[in-house]
Design a protein around this motif. Sequence first.
Motif, mmCIF file in Angstrom:
data_model
loop_
_atom_site.group_PDB
_atom_site.id
_atom_site.type_symbol
_atom_site.label_atom_id
_atom_site.label_comp_id
_atom_site.label_asym_id
_atom_site.label_seq_id
_atom_site.Cartn_x
_atom_site.Cartn_y
_atom_site.Cartn_z
ATOM 1 N N LEU A 145 0.747 -1.206 0.023
ATOM 2 C CA LEU A 145 0.079 -0.011 0.079
ATOM 3 C C LEU A 145 1.014 1.240 0.023
ATOM 4 O O LEU A 145 0.693 2.091 -0.700
ATOM 5 C CB LEU A 145 -0.947 0.225 1.279
ATOM 6 N N SER A 146 1.717 1.292 0.926
ATOM 7 C CA SER A 146 2.967 2.524 0.946
ATOM 8 C C SER A 146 3.366 2.842 -0.430
ATOM 9 O O SER A 146 3.595 3.971 -1.054
ATOM 10 C CB SER A 146 3.699 2.532 1.859
ATOM 11 N N VAL A 147 3.939 1.737 -1.176
ATOM 12 C CA VAL A 147 4.470 2.009 -2.459
ATOM 13 C C VAL A 147 3.588 2.346 -3.412
ATOM 14 O O VAL A 147 3.830 3.358 -4.235
ATOM 15 C CB VAL A 147 5.107 0.596 -3.111
ATOM 16 N N ALA A 148 2.362 1.801 -3.398
ATOM 17 C CA ALA A 148 1.253 2.268 -4.373
ATOM 18 C C ALA A 148 1.007 3.697 -4.134
ATOM 19 O O ALA A 148 0.774 4.422 -5.297
ATOM 20 C CB ALA A 148 0.146 1.377 -4.387
ATOM 21 N N MET A 149 0.732 4.154 -2.739
ATOM 22 C CA MET A 149 0.572 5.633 -2.490
ATOM 23 C C MET A 149 1.410 6.508 -2.913
ATOM 24 O O MET A 149 1.176 7.632 -3.748
ATOM 25 C CB MET A 149 0.107 5.634 -1.239
ATOM 26 N N ALA A 150 2.757 6.020 -2.782
ATOM 27 C CA ALA A 150 3.946 6.636 -3.260
ATOM 28 C C ALA A 150 3.853 7.089 -4.716
ATOM 29 O O ALA A 150 4.065 8.199 -5.238
ATOM 30 C CB ALA A 150 5.148 6.403 -2.766
ATOM 31 N N GLN A 151 3.750 5.813 -5.518
ATOM 32 C CA GLN A 151 3.757 5.925 -6.843
ATOM 33 C C GLN A 151 2.568 6.925 -7.253
ATOM 34 O O GLN A 151 2.630 7.669 -8.267
ATOM 35 C CB GLN A 151 3.725 4.560 -7.404
ATOM 36 N N ASN A 152 1.314 6.729 -6.848
ATOM 37 C CA ASN A 152 0.254 7.763 -7.143
ATOM 38 C C ASN A 152 0.605 9.245 -7.013
ATOM 39 O O ASN A 152 0.201 9.864 -7.838
ATOM 40 C CB ASN A 152 -0.756 7.140 -6.428
ATOM 41 N N LEU A 153 1.106 9.589 -5.835
ATOM 42 C CA LEU A 153 1.766 10.904 -5.438
ATOM 43 C C LEU A 153 2.684 11.500 -6.457
ATOM 44 O O LEU A 153 2.572 12.284 -7.030
ATOM 45 C CB LEU A 153 2.270 11.003 -4.247
ATOM 46 N N ALA A 154 3.715 10.721 -6.842
ATOM 47 C CA ALA A 154 4.814 10.904 -7.851
ATOM 48 C C ALA A 154 3.934 11.113 -9.208
ATOM 49 O O ALA A 154 4.580 11.853 -10.076
ATOM 50 C CB ALA A 154 5.744 9.957 -7.952
ATOM 51 N N ARG A 155 3.058 10.256 -9.652
ATOM 52 C CA ARG A 155 2.596 10.358 -10.929
ATOM 53 C C ARG A 155 1.848 11.613 -10.868
ATOM 54 O O ARG A 155 1.903 12.369 -12.134
ATOM 55 C CB ARG A 155 1.456 9.239 -10.962
ATOM 56 N N GLY A 156 0.725 12.036 -10.008
ATOM 57 C CA GLY A 156 0.345 13.456 -9.855
ATOM 58 C C GLY A 156 1.393 14.606 -10.072
ATOM 59 O O GLY A 156 1.092 15.584 -10.596
ATOM 60 N N ARG A 157 2.531 14.501 -9.153
ATOM 61 C CA ARG A 157 3.421 15.507 -9.420
ATOM 62 C C ARG A 157 3.951 15.592 -10.796
ATOM 63 O O ARG A 157 4.370 16.747 -11.474
ATOM 64 C CB ARG A 157 4.657 15.233 -8.535
ATOM 65 N N ALA A 158 4.184 14.514 -11.467
ATOM 66 C CA ALA A 158 4.874 14.255 -12.708
ATOM 67 C C ALA A 158 3.837 14.853 -13.839
ATOM 68 O O ALA A 158 4.303 15.774 -14.733
ATOM 69 C CB ALA A 158 5.131 12.783 -13.164
ATOM 70 N N ALA A 159 2.718 14.576 -13.505
ATOM 71 C CA ALA A 159 1.645 15.031 -14.502
ATOM 72 C C ALA A 159 1.492 16.608 -14.271
ATOM 73 O O ALA A 159 1.310 17.403 -15.453
ATOM 74 C CB ALA A 159 0.066 14.421 -13.922
ATOM 75 N N GLY A 160 1.504 17.293 -13.102
ATOM 76 C CA GLY A 160 1.485 18.515 -12.902
ATOM 77 C C GLY A 160 2.618 19.216 -13.455
ATOM 78 O O GLY A 160 2.534 20.307 -14.047
ATOM 79 N N LEU A 161 3.837 18.560 -13.501
ATOM 80 C CA LEU A 161 5.002 19.111 -14.160
ATOM 81 C C LEU A 161 4.927 19.240 -15.559
ATOM 82 O O LEU A 161 5.276 20.062 -16.293
ATOM 83 C CB LEU A 161 6.353 18.248 -13.663
ATOM 84 N N ALA A 162 4.239 18.217 -16.155
ATOM 85 C CA ALA A 162 3.959 17.983 -17.751
ATOM 86 C C ALA A 162 2.989 19.120 -18.128
ATOM 87 O O ALA A 162 3.061 19.397 -19.365
ATOM 88 C CB ALA A 162 4.144 16.681 -18.039
ATOM 89 N N GLY A 163 1.998 19.016 -17.530
ATOM 90 C CA GLY A 163 0.963 19.837 -17.979
ATOM 91 C C GLY A 163 1.067 21.365 -18.420
ATOM 92 O O GLY A 163 0.398 21.663 -19.722
ATOM 93 N N GLN A 164 1.759 22.098 -17.769
ATOM 94 C CA GLN A 164 2.048 23.436 -18.201
ATOM 95 C C GLN A 164 2.623 23.599 -19.607
ATOM 96 O O GLN A 164 2.166 24.120 -20.484
ATOM 97 C CB GLN A 164 2.803 24.396 -16.995
ATOM 98 N N PRO A 165 3.887 22.915 -19.850
ATOM 99 C CA PRO A 165 4.388 22.993 -21.087
ATOM 100 C C PRO A 165 3.834 22.321 -22.016
ATOM 101 O O PRO A 165 3.529 22.808 -23.269
ATOM 102 C CB PRO A 165 5.941 22.403 -20.784
ATOM 103 N N THR A 166 3.100 21.285 -21.811
ATOM 104 C CA THR A 166 2.284 20.583 -22.689
ATOM 105 C C THR A 166 1.232 21.451 -23.441
ATOM 106 O O THR A 166 0.982 21.406 -24.584
ATOM 107 C CB THR A 166 1.618 19.208 -22.388
ATOM 108 N N GLY A 167 0.342 22.076 -22.423
ATOM 109 C CA GLY A 167 -0.687 22.881 -22.779
ATOM 110 C C GLY A 167 -0.348 24.095 -23.686
ATOM 111 O O GLY A 167 -0.747 24.357 -24.593
ATOM 112 N N SER A 168 0.902 24.762 -23.347
ATOM 113 C CA SER A 168 1.190 25.892 -23.654
ATOM 114 C C SER A 168 1.836 25.486 -25.223
ATOM 115 O O SER A 168 1.769 26.317 -26.093
ATOM 116 C CB SER A 168 2.381 26.344 -22.927
#
Length: 413
Positions: A145-168
Amino acid sequence: MTGAAEAEAVVAPLRRNRDFWFLWTGVGLATWANTVTTAVYPLLMIWAGGSASGAGLVGFASLLPLLLFQLPAGVLVDRLDRRRTMIVCNAVCAVTMTSIGLALVFWRLWLPQLLVVAFAEGCAFVFYRLAERAAVRNVVHPSQLSVAMAQNLARGRAAGLAGQPTGSALFVVSRWAPFVFAAVLHAAALVNLWRVRSRFQRARTARRSRLRAEIAEGITWLFHQRFLRAAILLISVTNVLFNALRLAIVVIINEDGGSPAVMGIIGIISGVCGIGGALLGPSVVRRLRPGAVIIGVFMVWTVAMPFVAATSHPVALGALLGVMVCVGALINVIAGVYQVQVTPDELQGRVGGVANLISSGANSLGPLIAGLVLASFGGTRTVLGLSAVMAMVTVAALLSPPIRTARLRPADD
């Protein structure tokens, strides 16, 4: 089970859990789509015949569901089939994004349509995030569970990081391109969810009561949990402080003659550090008690925050914010694991909704408070004031028995 060692011996590695990976990648695609459209809404309004006031209205419409629907969404996530709920949310987003793309290709930008779409997307993501958080423990083994939750959080951070340049970048290609791209991502996420075989909730006894009574049940359960109650209240205060700090950094950069590009550099540094912190989460969860993590992170924030007032150099500010975001990710992992682990499956949606509502309210208050204080005192003195409040929060955590004594359950419970 006969023990943690035997459990580990028979449980396949998380990377071979097909249902988790279909869920993980599907939500990742949907989150990426959401960050793309969030970045493009103001660009569309300001550079495609709209206005700054219109951009503000669209931003407000996209955030309003966070305050209006967390509690009722929690009830419905507990009542309904969570996988189907997520599939419907993906379908709604795919259709609404397509409608904006078609409007920009064949007609013209229409503010009421954009307001409806932004509001609908915001509503869908309230349900989507609550359903996924509630579903995770039914898709992975307790020891993972802890690994899954951590990977979910990292995924959200990565998506947030990619969203601005991709959209622009897509907006530069064509005004409709970001919305078509988002619609395709949502459609792909929907296909992934269809391929998940696991049930997202345990079998339940059919029971219906009034919406208000079910919301009250979730609130009552949460506030009888001494650690969760104390942790959520303390973390909500730090959410206010950090949203205020981010705005204060913008003011400090501006006062020093910096450009908006500097904030992009700082955002990239802090985003990468946030991903790193999330990936460190599982090893920290295995070694430390929740209270030790929270107190340790608060101490790091208390030490680091005053240094923000001492510099306007973008690399230095990025490094300071990066350290704070990195250790902050540890809190998100351990608090998320604790909440998912101790909450009964039939209450997961409601408890998550209450916690998210408190967090959303705190996030909304941060910029409001910071704007008022910054207008009177400027960037440097505001940061020093925020640092003083952070020190008081750290002392409160040190003096709180529920924070100091909380423990996670053994992984094979």
